[in-house]
Design a protein around this motif. Sequence first.
Motif, PDB file in Angstrom:
ATOM      1  N   ASN A  80      -2.018  11.326   4.267  1.00  0.00           N
ATOM      2  CA  ASN A  80      -2.294   9.917   4.542  1.00  0.00           C
ATOM      3  C   ASN A  80      -3.400   9.344   3.667  1.00  0.00           C
ATOM      4  OD1 ASN A  80      -1.130   8.256   7.160  1.00  0.00           O
ATOM      5  ND2 ASN A  80      -0.683  10.437   7.255  1.00  0.00           N
ATOM      6  N   TYR A  81      -4.117  10.219   2.966  1.00  0.00           N
ATOM      7  CA  TYR A  81      -5.138   9.707   2.049  1.00  0.00           C
ATOM      8  C   TYR A  81      -4.510   8.806   0.986  1.00  0.00           C
ATOM      9  CZ  TYR A  81      -3.501  13.344  -1.177  1.00  0.00           C
ATOM     10  OH  TYR A  81      -2.732  14.139  -1.991  1.00  0.00           O
ATOM     11  N   LYS A  83      -2.369   6.533   1.438  1.00  0.00           N
ATOM     12  CA  LYS A  83      -2.370   5.174   1.980  1.00  0.00           C
ATOM     13  C   LYS A  83      -3.714   4.501   1.741  1.00  0.00           C
ATOM     14  CE  LYS A  83      -1.265   2.665   6.236  1.00  0.00           C
ATOM     15  NZ  LYS A  83      -0.801   2.798   7.642  1.00  0.00           N
ATOM     16  N   THR A  84      -4.771   5.300   1.718  1.00  0.00           N
ATOM     17  CA  THR A  84      -6.118   4.767   1.523  1.00  0.00           C
ATOM     18  C   THR A  84      -6.420   4.499   0.054  1.00  0.00           C
ATOM     19  OG1 THR A  84      -6.888   5.996   3.468  1.00  0.00           O
ATOM     20  CG2 THR A  84      -8.564   5.220   1.916  1.00  0.00           C
ATOM     21  N   PRO A  87      -3.497   1.303  -1.985  1.00  0.00           N
ATOM     22  CA  PRO A  87      -3.121   0.200  -1.089  1.00  0.00           C
ATOM     23  C   PRO A  87      -2.347  -0.916  -1.783  1.00  0.00           C
ATOM     24  CG  PRO A  87      -5.384  -0.093  -1.783  1.00  0.00           C
ATOM     25  CD  PRO A  87      -4.914   1.192  -2.421  1.00  0.00           C
ATOM     26  N   ASN A  93       0.990  -0.436   2.442  1.00  0.00           N
ATOM     27  CA  ASN A  93       0.176  -1.570   2.894  1.00  0.00           C
ATOM     28  C   ASN A  93       1.090  -2.616   3.535  1.00  0.00           C
ATOM     29  OD1 ASN A  93      -1.516  -3.775   3.239  1.00  0.00           O
ATOM     30  ND2 ASN A  93      -2.507  -3.556   1.245  1.00  0.00           N
TER      31      ASN A  93
END
Length: 265
Positions: A80-81, A83-84, A87, A93
């Motif tokens: 999930n990093y 997604k950070t 973006p 996003n």
Amino acid sequence: MKKKFQKKLKMKKLVLTLSGGMDSSVLLYMAHEKGFDEIHTITFDYGQRHRRELSCVMKQIVNLTDRYNIKVTNKVLDVNYIKTIAPTSSLTNKDIDNPDISKMAGDAQPVSYVPFRNLMFLSICSSYAEGIKADTVWYGAAQVDSLAGYWDGSEEFVDTVNKVTDLNRENRINIEAPLLEMSKADIIKEGIRLGVKFKDTWTCYSDGKVEKNGKGYHLIADATTPSSSMRVKGFVDAGYKDPITYIQQDKLNKLYDENNCRECA
């Protein structure tokens, strides 16, 4: 009396990225037909908005192993990093609208492109392959991906990544994209020949719309997203009806009838 020693054959092991989508599900069946003794699949949870695809992964594995005696494993990795740190994609996003297929003409790269996603995934898969003594990694890049602007789904990308893995001094990991020269119609025909249950796959970039029917609630896809649009076109070109339901189902039914499309699994 001389002892007879039987030579131990090397197990053919494959690491395969399995998203639960149409292309990677066909790859899973192709891997079995290719004769791999063990298929080790990796599913990446990177916070993608179309999380519905994750629920299709085990369905595909069960569908295959119920029919054939083959070892298939699956690891779901939480990345999930991505997604950070990325973006800028509509897949990571939700504040960015998914692209409409009718408005994508001329785009060098679609807004659904996730920066360096495939390079990150293939690095992880290669590490896993070396750890389990496999020498081959498959991923589901297809002909249409490169045409749509995804540079990390191109032949040039695959060739370049293999030049990097060639630097490994002891364990050569070969990255392959068996669907790279196949159209969506070709992939669908191959999947039907192999017995892939396409109703147990998810391609839509949105996570679908919840609809109630006589059997309860189910998700329906949006045919205007690029992935769904290309999927539907592939089915029509192959002469089949897509077995999943879409928001635009009435229009699609007319399209299927006009093209004499048949039912499939």
